[in-house]
Write a protein that holds these residues in place. Structure first.
Motif, PDB file in Angstrom:
ATOM      1  N   GLU A  43      -9.822  47.312 104.077  1.00  0.00           N
ATOM      2  CA  GLU A  43      -9.184  46.640 102.949  1.00  0.00           C
ATOM      3  C   GLU A  43     -10.190  46.359 101.837  1.00  0.00           C
ATOM      4  O   GLU A  43      -9.879  46.502 100.656  1.00  0.00           O
ATOM      5  CB  GLU A  43      -8.517  45.329 103.395  1.00  0.00           C
ATOM      6  N   GLU A  44     -11.387  45.953 102.225  1.00  0.00           N
ATOM      7  CA  GLU A  44     -12.438  45.681 101.250  1.00  0.00           C
ATOM      8  C   GLU A  44     -12.806  46.958 100.498  1.00  0.00           C
ATOM      9  O   GLU A  44     -12.950  46.957  99.272  1.00  0.00           O
ATOM     10  CB  GLU A  44     -13.661  45.105 101.978  1.00  0.00           C
ATOM     11  N   PHE A  45     -12.975  48.053 101.238  1.00  0.00           N
ATOM     12  CA  PHE A  45     -13.289  49.334 100.602  1.00  0.00           C
ATOM     13  C   PHE A  45     -12.192  49.737  99.625  1.00  0.00           C
ATOM     14  O   PHE A  45     -12.469  50.109  98.482  1.00  0.00           O
ATOM     15  CB  PHE A  45     -13.484  50.441 101.638  1.00  0.00           C
ATOM     16  N   GLU A  46     -10.942  49.671 100.067  1.00  0.00           N
ATOM     17  CA  GLU A  46      -9.830  50.127  99.232  1.00  0.00           C
ATOM     18  C   GLU A  46      -9.687  49.281  97.966  1.00  0.00           C
ATOM     19  O   GLU A  46      -9.450  49.818  96.877  1.00  0.00           O
ATOM     20  CB  GLU A  46      -8.543  50.168 100.043  1.00  0.00           C
ATOM     21  N   ARG A  47      -9.842  47.960  98.091  1.00  0.00           N
ATOM     22  CA  ARG A  47      -9.797  47.090  96.898  1.00  0.00           C
ATOM     23  C   ARG A  47     -10.941  47.428  95.942  1.00  0.00           C
ATOM     24  O   ARG A  47     -10.745  47.532  94.726  1.00  0.00           O
ATOM     25  CB  ARG A  47      -9.888  45.617  97.306  1.00  0.00           C
ATOM     26  N   SER A  48     -12.128  47.598  96.508  1.00  0.00           N
ATOM     27  CA  SER A  48     -13.301  47.898  95.703  1.00  0.00           C
ATOM     28  C   SER A  48     -13.155  49.252  95.000  1.00  0.00           C
ATOM     29  O   SER A  48     -13.500  49.393  93.823  1.00  0.00           O
ATOM     30  CB  SER A  48     -14.537  47.889  96.608  1.00  0.00           C
ATOM     31  N   TRP A  49     -12.634  50.241  95.716  1.00  0.00           N
ATOM     32  CA  TRP A  49     -12.442  51.571  95.137  1.00  0.00           C
ATOM     33  C   TRP A  49     -11.447  51.500  93.973  1.00  0.00           C
ATOM     34  O   TRP A  49     -11.706  52.047  92.893  1.00  0.00           O
ATOM     35  CB  TRP A  49     -11.953  52.546  96.201  1.00  0.00           C
ATOM     36  N   MET A  50     -10.326  50.833  94.202  1.00  0.00           N
ATOM     37  CA  MET A  50      -9.302  50.736  93.156  1.00  0.00           C
ATOM     38  C   MET A  50      -9.846  50.001  91.927  1.00  0.00           C
ATOM     39  O   MET A  50      -9.574  50.398  90.789  1.00  0.00           O
ATOM     40  CB  MET A  50      -8.048  50.033  93.689  1.00  0.00           C
ATOM     41  N   ALA A  51     -10.614  48.952  92.169  1.00  0.00           N
ATOM     42  CA  ALA A  51     -11.213  48.216  91.054  1.00  0.00           C
ATOM     43  C   ALA A  51     -12.189  49.109  90.291  1.00  0.00           C
ATOM     44  O   ALA A  51     -12.226  49.100  89.052  1.00  0.00           O
ATOM     45  CB  ALA A  51     -11.913  46.958  91.566  1.00  0.00           C
ATOM     46  N   MET A  52     -12.982  49.910  91.015  1.00  0.00           N
ATOM     47  CA  MET A  52     -13.935  50.823  90.380  1.00  0.00           C
ATOM     48  C   MET A  52     -13.191  51.854  89.523  1.00  0.00           C
ATOM     49  O   MET A  52     -13.548  52.089  88.364  1.00  0.00           O
ATOM     50  CB  MET A  52     -14.762  51.536  91.454  1.00  0.00           C
ATOM     51  N   ILE A  53     -12.148  52.445  90.076  1.00  0.00           N
ATOM     52  CA  ILE A  53     -11.379  53.466  89.359  1.00  0.00           C
ATOM     53  C   ILE A  53     -10.767  52.885  88.081  1.00  0.00           C
ATOM     54  O   ILE A  53     -10.822  53.509  87.010  1.00  0.00           O
ATOM     55  CB  ILE A  53     -10.275  54.050  90.282  1.00  0.00           C
ATOM     56  N   GLU A  54     -10.229  51.681  88.193  1.00  0.00           N
ATOM     57  CA  GLU A  54      -9.600  51.036  87.037  1.00  0.00           C
ATOM     58  C   GLU A  54     -10.634  50.600  86.008  1.00  0.00           C
ATOM     59  O   GLU A  54     -10.469  50.839  84.805  1.00  0.00           O
ATOM     60  CB  GLU A  54      -8.770  49.837  87.491  1.00  0.00           C
ATOM     61  N   THR A  55     -11.713  49.974  86.458  1.00  0.00           N
ATOM     62  CA  THR A  55     -12.748  49.476  85.539  1.00  0.00           C
ATOM     63  C   THR A  55     -13.339  50.599  84.709  1.00  0.00           C
ATOM     64  O   THR A  55     -13.551  50.449  83.506  1.00  0.00           O
ATOM     65  CB  THR A  55     -13.872  48.770  86.331  1.00  0.00           C
ATOM     66  N   TYR A  56     -13.614  51.741  85.336  1.00  0.00           N
ATOM     67  CA  TYR A  56     -14.284  52.843  84.649  1.00  0.00           C
ATOM     68  C   TYR A  56     -13.307  53.910  84.152  1.00  0.00           C
ATOM     69  O   TYR A  56     -13.734  54.949  83.645  1.00  0.00           O
ATOM     70  CB  TYR A  56     -15.357  53.442  85.546  1.00  0.00           C
ATOM     71  N   GLN A  57     -11.976  53.646  84.303  1.00  0.00           N
ATOM     72  CA  GLN A  57     -10.944  54.545  83.789  1.00  0.00           C
ATOM     73  C   GLN A  57     -11.175  56.005  84.218  1.00  0.00           C
ATOM     74  O   GLN A  57     -11.216  56.912  83.385  1.00  0.00           O
ATOM     75  CB  GLN A  57     -10.879  54.448  82.253  1.00  0.00           C
ATOM     76  N   VAL A  58     -11.323  56.212  85.538  1.00  0.00           N
ATOM     77  CA  VAL A  58     -11.575  57.562  86.067  1.00  0.00           C
ATOM     78  C   VAL A  58     -10.440  57.998  87.001  1.00  0.00           C
ATOM     79  O   VAL A  58     -10.662  58.760  87.942  1.00  0.00           O
ATOM     80  CB  VAL A  58     -12.954  57.634  86.778  1.00  0.00           C
ATOM     81  N   GLN A  59      -9.226  57.560  86.696  1.00  0.00           N
ATOM     82  CA  GLN A  59      -8.073  57.895  87.522  1.00  0.00           C
ATOM     83  C   GLN A  59      -7.851  59.404  87.617  1.00  0.00           C
ATOM     84  O   GLN A  59      -7.328  59.888  88.616  1.00  0.00           O
ATOM     85  CB  GLN A  59      -6.787  57.238  86.968  1.00  0.00           C
ATOM     86  N   ASP A  60      -8.221  60.152  86.606  1.00  0.00           N
ATOM     87  CA  ASP A  60      -7.952  61.582  86.565  1.00  0.00           C
ATOM     88  C   ASP A  60      -9.134  62.442  87.008  1.00  0.00           C
ATOM     89  O   ASP A  60      -9.077  63.668  86.897  1.00  0.00           O
ATOM     90  CB  ASP A  60      -7.530  61.994  85.144  1.00  0.00           C
ATOM     91  N   HIS A  61     -10.192  61.820  87.505  1.00  0.00           N
ATOM     92  CA  HIS A  61     -11.352  62.604  87.932  1.00  0.00           C
ATOM     93  C   HIS A  61     -11.034  63.293  89.260  1.00  0.00           C
ATOM     94  O   HIS A  61     -10.769  62.646  90.273  1.00  0.00           O
ATOM     95  CB  HIS A  61     -12.596  61.714  88.066  1.00  0.00           C
ATOM     96  N   GLU A  62     -11.056  64.610  89.248  1.00  0.00           N
ATOM     97  CA  GLU A  62     -10.621  65.416  90.398  1.00  0.00           C
ATOM     98  C   GLU A  62     -11.452  65.161  91.656  1.00  0.00           C
ATOM     99  O   GLU A  62     -10.902  65.014  92.752  1.00  0.00           O
ATOM    100  CB  GLU A  62     -10.683  66.896  90.010  1.00  0.00           C
ATOM    101  N   THR A  63     -12.762  65.108  91.529  1.00  0.00           N
ATOM    102  CA  THR A  63     -13.612  64.913  92.709  1.00  0.00           C
ATOM    103  C   THR A  63     -13.404  63.534  93.311  1.00  0.00           C
ATOM    104  O   THR A  63     -13.299  63.396  94.534  1.00  0.00           O
ATOM    105  CB  THR A  63     -15.098  65.132  92.357  1.00  0.00           C
TER     106      THR A  63
END
Length: 178
Positions: free
Chosen positions: A70-90
């Motif tokens: 749960e900690e990983f998933e929250r942290s990952w989602m926050a990272m994706i949102e903060t840096y606006q990299v939702q569309d990064h394929e890798t």
């Protein structure tokens, strides 16, 4: 292996191998070699992270320091949102395969001699210390058995250390053997 199935298996990202392992060893924990996944991803992420050092740091913190799923998933989602990299394929691909390589998903499993950092050599490098390419099949089997015994010995030692260790109390009250 004395008729015993392995408890943990680490492979590369070969999906046909994953299917075979699930069929032959249904109770084994199967994970992909994180070192190889990161090494492959760095082809794309290296230059991308070079331009975004804060994102790189957030990625490392998220992957390397999350102790629970749960900690990983929250942290990952926050990272994706903060840096606006939702569309990064890798990054999207890494997310889809997260349960096979992120350490938080394997905290209940014991993987001795394997590191969970980018500088990890991977299991192949550990194996190469025991087995030479010039070895015969018999020599390979003997050396591989020696490696398994070393790993098993380390696991048993860790279990013994855990069983003998007295827990530290996190309270001002003393345990009085009651």
């Amino acid at each position: 292996m004395g008729g015993l199935a392995p408890m943990n298996i680490i492979t590369d990202q070969d999906f046909s191998m994953r299917a075979g392992i699930e069929e032959v060893f249904p109770l084994a924990v199967h994970r992909h070699c994180r070192w190889h996944i990161i090494k492959k991803a760095e082809e794309t992420l290296g230059p991308f992270f070079a331009d975004r050092p804060d994102l790189h740091k957030a990625f490392e913190l998220c992957v390397d320091h999350s102790l629970m799923v749960e900690e990983f998933e929250r942290s990952w989602m926050a990272m994706i949102e903060t840096y606006q990299v939702q569309d990064h394929e890798t990054l999207a691909s890494l997310w889809e395969k997260r349960m096979y390589w992120v350490p938080a998903y394997f905290m209940q499993c014991f993987f001795p001699f394997l590191h969970t950092t980018y500088r990890s050599e991977g299991f192949n490098a550990v194996l190469k210390r025991y087995v030479s390419p010039g070895n015969s099949l018999l020599q390979f089997a003997k050396q591989y058995t020696a490696l398994q015994q070393k790993i098993l010995g380390s696991e048993l030692q860790q279990e013994a250390n855990t069983a003998l260790k007295q827990p530290k109390l996190l309270s001002i009250y003393q345990w009085r053997g009651r």
